[in-house]
Design a protein around this motif. Structure first.
Motif, PDB file in Angstrom:
ATOM      1  N   PRO A  76       0.803  -1.228   0.000  1.00  0.00           N
ATOM      2  CA  PRO A  76       0.000   0.000   0.000  1.00  0.00           C
ATOM      3  C   PRO A  76       0.833   1.275   0.000  1.00  0.00           C
ATOM      4  N   ASP A  77       2.047   1.223   0.585  1.00  0.00           N
ATOM      5  CA  ASP A  77       2.898   2.409   0.611  1.00  0.00           C
ATOM      6  C   ASP A  77       3.764   2.535  -0.642  1.00  0.00           C
ATOM      7  N   LEU A  78       3.503   1.686  -1.653  1.00  0.00           N
ATOM      8  CA  LEU A  78       4.195   1.658  -2.946  1.00  0.00           C
ATOM      9  C   LEU A  78       5.610   1.092  -2.869  1.00  0.00           C
ATOM     10  N   ASP A  79       6.020   0.602  -1.695  1.00  0.00           N
ATOM     11  CA  ASP A  79       7.267  -0.141  -1.625  1.00  0.00           C
ATOM     12  C   ASP A  79       6.997  -1.555  -2.158  1.00  0.00           C
ATOM     13  N   LEU A  80       8.068  -2.311  -2.396  1.00  0.00           N
ATOM     14  CA  LEU A  80       7.926  -3.640  -2.981  1.00  0.00           C
ATOM     15  C   LEU A  80       8.276  -4.729  -1.980  1.00  0.00           C
ATOM     16  N   ASP A  81       7.319  -5.576  -1.700  1.00  0.00           N
ATOM     17  CA  ASP A  81       7.558  -6.832  -1.012  1.00  0.00           C
ATOM     18  C   ASP A  81       7.963  -7.846  -2.089  1.00  0.00           C
ATOM     19  N   TRP A  82       8.382  -9.033  -1.681  1.00  0.00           N
ATOM     20  CA  TRP A  82       8.843 -10.035  -2.646  1.00  0.00           C
ATOM     21  C   TRP A  82       8.332 -11.413  -2.255  1.00  0.00           C
ATOM     22  N   ALA A  83       8.050 -12.233  -3.262  1.00  0.00           N
ATOM     23  CA  ALA A  83       7.610 -13.606  -3.042  1.00  0.00           C
ATOM     24  C   ALA A  83       8.174 -14.478  -4.165  1.00  0.00           C
ATOM     25  N   VAL A  84       8.273 -15.765  -3.912  1.00  0.00           N
ATOM     26  CA  VAL A  84       8.929 -16.692  -4.850  1.00  0.00           C
ATOM     27  C   VAL A  84       7.954 -17.161  -5.928  1.00  0.00           C
ATOM     28  N   TYR A  85       8.425 -17.126  -7.173  1.00  0.00           N
ATOM     29  CA  TYR A  85       7.701 -17.700  -8.311  1.00  0.00           C
ATOM     30  C   TYR A  85       7.954 -19.200  -8.336  1.00  0.00           C
ATOM     31  N   ASP A  86       6.886 -19.975  -8.485  1.00  0.00           N
ATOM     32  CA  ASP A  86       7.017 -21.423  -8.517  1.00  0.00           C
ATOM     33  C   ASP A  86       6.203 -22.003  -9.682  1.00  0.00           C
ATOM     34  N   GLY A  87       6.378 -21.396 -10.841  1.00  0.00           N
ATOM     35  CA  GLY A  87       5.680 -21.855 -12.028  1.00  0.00           C
ATOM     36  C   GLY A  87       4.427 -21.040 -12.295  1.00  0.00           C
ATOM     37  N   PRO A  88       3.852 -21.195 -13.504  1.00  0.00           N
ATOM     38  CA  PRO A  88       2.688 -20.373 -13.905  1.00  0.00           C
ATOM     39  C   PRO A  88       1.508 -20.462 -12.946  1.00  0.00           C
ATOM     40  N   ASP A  89       1.325 -21.594 -12.303  1.00  0.00           N
ATOM     41  CA  ASP A  89       0.181 -21.757 -11.398  1.00  0.00           C
ATOM     42  C   ASP A  89       0.385 -21.079 -10.047  1.00  0.00           C
ATOM     43  N   SER A  90       1.561 -20.482  -9.839  1.00  0.00           N
ATOM     44  CA  SER A  90       1.841 -19.843  -8.548  1.00  0.00           C
ATOM     45  C   SER A  90       1.489 -18.363  -8.560  1.00  0.00           C
ATOM     46  N   PRO A 101       2.836 -13.430  -7.211  1.00  0.00           N
ATOM     47  CA  PRO A 101       3.025 -14.775  -6.657  1.00  0.00           C
ATOM     48  C   PRO A 101       2.216 -14.958  -5.370  1.00  0.00           C
ATOM     49  N   VAL A 102       1.726 -16.159  -5.182  1.00  0.00           N
ATOM     50  CA  VAL A 102       0.905 -16.449  -3.996  1.00  0.00           C
ATOM     51  C   VAL A 102       1.750 -16.955  -2.834  1.00  0.00           C
ATOM     52  N   ASP A 103       3.035 -17.111  -3.054  1.00  0.00           N
ATOM     53  CA  ASP A 103       3.941 -17.597  -2.014  1.00  0.00           C
ATOM     54  C   ASP A 103       3.989 -16.617  -0.834  1.00  0.00           C
ATOM     55  N   THR A 104       4.514 -17.090   0.278  1.00  0.00           N
ATOM     56  CA  THR A 104       4.682 -16.264   1.475  1.00  0.00           C
ATOM     57  C   THR A 104       5.501 -15.018   1.151  1.00  0.00           C
ATOM     58  N   ARG A 105       5.051 -13.876   1.630  1.00  0.00           N
ATOM     59  CA  ARG A 105       5.798 -12.640   1.423  1.00  0.00           C
ATOM     60  C   ARG A 105       7.102 -12.684   2.208  1.00  0.00           C
ATOM     61  N   ARG A 106       8.187 -12.316   1.525  1.00  0.00           N
ATOM     62  CA  ARG A 106       9.514 -12.403   2.138  1.00  0.00           C
ATOM     63  C   ARG A 106      10.013 -11.080   2.715  1.00  0.00           C
ATOM     64  N   GLY A 107       9.276  -9.985   2.511  1.00  0.00           N
ATOM     65  CA  GLY A 107       9.677  -8.694   3.049  1.00  0.00           C
ATOM     66  C   GLY A 107      10.437  -7.839   2.044  1.00  0.00           C
ATOM     67  N   VAL A 108      10.485  -6.548   2.309  1.00  0.00           N
ATOM     68  CA  VAL A 108      11.129  -5.624   1.371  1.00  0.00           C
ATOM     69  C   VAL A 108      12.629  -5.863   1.273  1.00  0.00           C
ATOM     70  N   ASP A 109      13.227  -6.424   2.295  1.00  0.00           N
ATOM     71  CA  ASP A 109      14.678  -6.640   2.291  1.00  0.00           C
ATOM     72  C   ASP A 109      15.092  -7.932   1.595  1.00  0.00           C
ATOM     73  N   ALA A 110      14.144  -8.715   1.103  1.00  0.00           N
ATOM     74  CA  ALA A 110      14.495  -9.963   0.429  1.00  0.00           C
ATOM     75  C   ALA A 110      15.364  -9.716  -0.799  1.00  0.00           C
ATOM     76  N   ALA A 142      13.636  -0.121  -4.028  1.00  0.00           N
ATOM     77  CA  ALA A 142      14.151  -1.490  -4.085  1.00  0.00           C
ATOM     78  C   ALA A 142      15.623  -1.510  -4.487  1.00  0.00           C
ATOM     79  N   LEU A 143      15.992  -0.720  -5.497  1.00  0.00           N
ATOM     80  CA  LEU A 143      17.383  -0.704  -5.956  1.00  0.00           C
ATOM     81  C   LEU A 143      18.329  -0.147  -4.893  1.00  0.00           C
TER      82      LEU A 143
END
Length: 203
Positions: A76-90, A101-110, A142-143
């Motif tokens: 919501p604050d326009l920062d980027l969280d990250w999650a793992v891609y595990d194929g098209p169905d993810s 991705p529907v995987d667990t969010r890993r946080g902005v520092d991932a 993010a960068l």
């Protein structure tokens, strides 16, 4: 030309582009041929949308080659969280309708753990590597978390490597741009340890 005007110009030009599937394939194969891409065990990338250079095949290929691929989830604050891609169905539509991705969010520092970072851009300055985004500042934040020795690559259509992208203090340059015609490496912004010099194209 100011950022807003340049942004409008690039978006308008992209709207008139013909089918770019061949260009996306060229970018994908050029990147996958590089040893520093092949050896990257953890890659932060993005799932393209609209007229952006398509990354769907690239993300799938990186995953099939054994890399762990992180995709962004817009907060919501326009920062980027990250999650793992595990194929098209993810992937599933997020709150704004974009696939995430529907995987667990890993946080902005991932992103700090990535060995390669691939980001979107509307344009990149051909000398300094300063990228023009869509104005939200998400990827600049993010960068800022990426280590100095990690390759950062913006994907562009031909003609989007330009001179004079306006730079503000929060803007973060990329090390390279990947286009259908090849990869361009930048000198970095003036004052970053050496005088700015023209970008070097790597085929």
């Amino acid at each position: 030309m100011g950022k807003a005007e340049l942004r409008r110009s690039i978006i308008s030009a992209r709207a008139g582009l013909p089918d770019q599937s061949g260009s996306a394939s060229a970018i994908r194969e050029t990147l996958l041929d590089r040893p520093w891409v092949q050896m990257a065990g953890l890659v932060a990338c993005y799932w393209s949308m609209g007229t952006e250079p398509a990354t769907h095949g690239l993300v799938f290929a990186l995953w099939k080659h054994g890399a762990t691929v992180l995709l962004p989830v817009l907060r919501p604050d326009l920062d980027l969280d990250w999650a793992v891609y595990d194929g098209p169905d993810s992937l599933a539509p997020g709150p704004r309708g974009h696939l995430e991705p529907v995987d667990t969010r890993r946080g902005v520092d991932a992103i700090r753990t990535a060995a390669l970072v691939i980001v979107p851009a509307l344009a990149v300055d051909r000398v300094t590597g300063v990228r023009l985004g869509r104005g939200g500042g998400s990827y600049d934040r993010a960068l800022a978390r990426v280590g100095p020795n990690v390759p950062t690559v913006a994907l562009l259509h031909e003609g989007e490597l330009v001179e004079g992208v306006p730079a503000e203090p929060h803007d973060r340059p990329v090390a390279m741009a990947a286009l259908p015609s090849g990869i361009v490496t930048f000198a970095g912004p003036p004052g970053a340890g050496s005088p700015a010099r023209p970008a070097r194209r790597s085929w």
